[in-house]
Design a protein around this motif. Structure first.
Motif, PDB file in Angstrom:
ATOM      1  N   LEU A 246       3.698  -6.182  -1.618  1.00 17.16           N
ATOM      2  CA  LEU A 246       4.049  -5.162  -2.609  1.00 17.16           C
ATOM      3  C   LEU A 246       3.202  -5.303  -3.879  1.00 17.16           C
ATOM      4  CD1 LEU A 246       7.931  -5.040  -2.212  1.00 17.16           C
ATOM      5  CD2 LEU A 246       6.292  -3.225  -1.689  1.00 17.16           C
ATOM      6  N   VAL A 247       2.988  -6.546  -4.289  1.00 18.57           N
ATOM      7  CA  VAL A 247       2.162  -6.784  -5.481  1.00 18.57           C
ATOM      8  C   VAL A 247       0.747  -6.280  -5.228  1.00 18.57           C
ATOM      9  CG1 VAL A 247       1.078  -8.605  -6.867  1.00 18.57           C
ATOM     10  CG2 VAL A 247       3.521  -8.704  -6.369  1.00 18.57           C
ATOM     11  N   GLN A 248       0.229  -6.602  -4.013  1.00 14.57           N
ATOM     12  CA  GLN A 248      -1.144  -6.155  -3.692  1.00 14.57           C
ATOM     13  C   GLN A 248      -1.231  -4.631  -3.660  1.00 14.57           C
ATOM     14  OE1 GLN A 248      -2.965  -8.109  -0.303  1.00 14.57           O
ATOM     15  NE2 GLN A 248      -1.792  -9.960  -0.755  1.00 14.57           N
ATOM     16  N   LEU A 249      -0.177  -4.002  -3.089  1.00 13.85           N
ATOM     17  CA  LEU A 249      -0.160  -2.531  -3.052  1.00 13.85           C
ATOM     18  C   LEU A 249      -0.149  -1.959  -4.464  1.00 13.85           C
ATOM     19  CD1 LEU A 249       2.286  -1.646  -0.143  1.00 13.85           C
ATOM     20  CD2 LEU A 249      -0.100  -0.926  -0.368  1.00 13.85           C
ATOM     21  N   ALA A 250       0.669  -2.553  -5.316  1.00 10.49           N
ATOM     22  CA  ALA A 250       0.755  -2.082  -6.707  1.00 10.49           C
ATOM     23  C   ALA A 250      -0.598  -2.210  -7.391  1.00 10.49           C
ATOM     24  CB  ALA A 250       1.820  -2.891  -7.444  1.00 10.49           C
ATOM     25  N   ASN A 251      -1.278  -3.315  -7.125  1.00 11.21           N
ATOM     26  CA  ASN A 251      -2.610  -3.522  -7.709  1.00 11.21           C
ATOM     27  C   ASN A 251      -3.593  -2.463  -7.222  1.00 11.21           C
ATOM     28  OD1 ASN A 251      -1.788  -5.711  -9.151  1.00 11.21           O
ATOM     29  ND2 ASN A 251      -2.466  -7.216  -7.628  1.00 11.21           N
ATOM     30  N   LEU A 252      -3.501  -2.147  -5.907  1.00 13.35           N
ATOM     31  CA  LEU A 252      -4.403  -1.136  -5.346  1.00 13.35           C
ATOM     32  C   LEU A 252      -4.139   0.226  -5.970  1.00 13.35           C
ATOM     33  CD1 LEU A 252      -4.415  -2.075  -1.544  1.00 13.35           C
ATOM     34  CD2 LEU A 252      -6.385  -2.019  -3.085  1.00 13.35           C
ATOM     35  N   VAL A 253      -2.842   0.557  -6.103  1.00 10.22           N
ATOM     36  CA  VAL A 253      -2.483   1.849  -6.698  1.00 10.22           C
ATOM     37  C   VAL A 253      -3.000   1.912  -8.122  1.00 10.22           C
ATOM     38  CG1 VAL A 253      -0.520   3.241  -7.494  1.00 10.22           C
ATOM     39  CG2 VAL A 253      -0.506   2.243  -5.209  1.00 10.22           C
ATOM     40  N   SER A 254      -2.819   0.811  -8.828  1.00 12.46           N
ATOM     41  CA  SER A 254      -3.259   0.757 -10.222  1.00 12.46           C
ATOM     42  C   SER A 254      -4.776   0.910 -10.309  1.00 12.46           C
ATOM     43  CB  SER A 254      -2.797  -0.582 -10.800  1.00 12.46           C
ATOM     44  OG  SER A 254      -3.468  -0.832 -11.977  1.00 12.46           O
TER      45      SER A 254
END
Lengths: 78, 190
Positions: free
Chosen positions: A58-66
């Motif tokens: 989830l953290v990695q996904l959030a980083n990608l979205v950001s």
């Protein structure tokens, strides 16, 4: 060497020599098994739990979205 | 708990201690391994026809048993439960194609079974092992379960996961095959 007949009792008597035999166990099984179990435990201890793996994803996904929210051109600026 | 202390516990108590975990559990499991290894390796060696393979599989059996200990409900003895795991793993080992091919190549090869000297008839033992090794695996397996492990036919059926009549039939055919092969071997000129 020949048994008198082919009965079950006769066969069972013939196998007595195998029943009474003991093999020399050439490997220290107790030690080998103990080591293997300790390794499995250590691996389990090191292995991340499902919860921690999910949070990491989830953290990695959030980083990608950001990162995606910023302009692609920004990445090319030197 | 010291190794000396665990040696006084029976199997059920050892299993409970293993479930408790920690170093005590580890010591208790080592005691279970030592306590059951003689019959387990012998059983696997007779079934697989190779002591080296038997020791490999015995190690797998103990690790698998440790992993599955939570499912052991104590409805049978620990030995019976261990034997059922050993029977499955030995069968899987034989089913493995590369291993089977190797066994076939080794048919008639020198036996690697190392017997402890006990004054028994070594020649008679070797003849039996040679005859057993020449039989199809299911026959060898059932003969060892019946005539070495001395299980009742109903227990064999459970261990092999087959019906009672199927176990009886397989045992009958195995005995016939054994006698045929035994006669060939013992009648053969030197």
């Amino acid at each position: 060497m020949h048994p008198p007949d082919r009965s079950e009792d006769s066969l069972h008597g013939l196998f007595a020599t195998l029943r009474s035999a003991a093999l020399v166990v050439t490997r220290d099984l107790a030690h080998a098994v103990d080591e293997e179990i300790r390794e499995i435990r250590e691996e389990r201890g090191r292995a991340p739990s499902l919860r921690s793996m999910l949070s990491s994803v989830l953290v990695q996904l959030a980083n990608l979205v950001s990162a995606g929210a910023s302009s692609p051109e920004d990445d090319d600026v030197e | 708990m010291s190794p000396h202390r665990v040696s006084f516990l029976d199997d059920d108590e050892l299993v409970e201690t293993v479930r408790g975990g920690g170093e005590e559990g580890q010591e208790a499991y080592k005691e279970l391994v030592k306590r059951h290894q003689a019959w387990l390796v012998r059983y696997l060696a007779y079934v697989l026809g190779s002591q080296a393979e038997a020791e490999d599989v015995a190690q797998e059996v103990y690790v698998k048993a440790w992993q599955k200990l939570a499912t052991f409900r104590g409805e049978s003895s620990f030995q019976t439960w261990l034997r059922s795991i050993a029977t499955r793993l030995a069968y899987n080992r034989r089913r493995d194609r590369s291993t089977r091919a190797r066994y076939e190549e080794e048919a008639g090869a020198e036996l690697d079974l190392v017997f402890r000297p006990d004054g028994g008839d070594v020649d008679a033992r070797e003849v039996l092992i040679v005859v057993l090794s020449a039989l199809p695996y299911p026959y060898r397996e059932i003969l060892v379960l019946r005539h070495v492990e001395e299980l009742e036919v109903s227990e064999i059926a459970r261990a092999l996961d087959v019906g009672l009549s199927a176990a009886k039939m397989r045992l009958k055919r195995a005995r016939e095959a054994f006698w045929d092969r035994y006669t060939e071997v013992t009648d053969a000129p030197p």
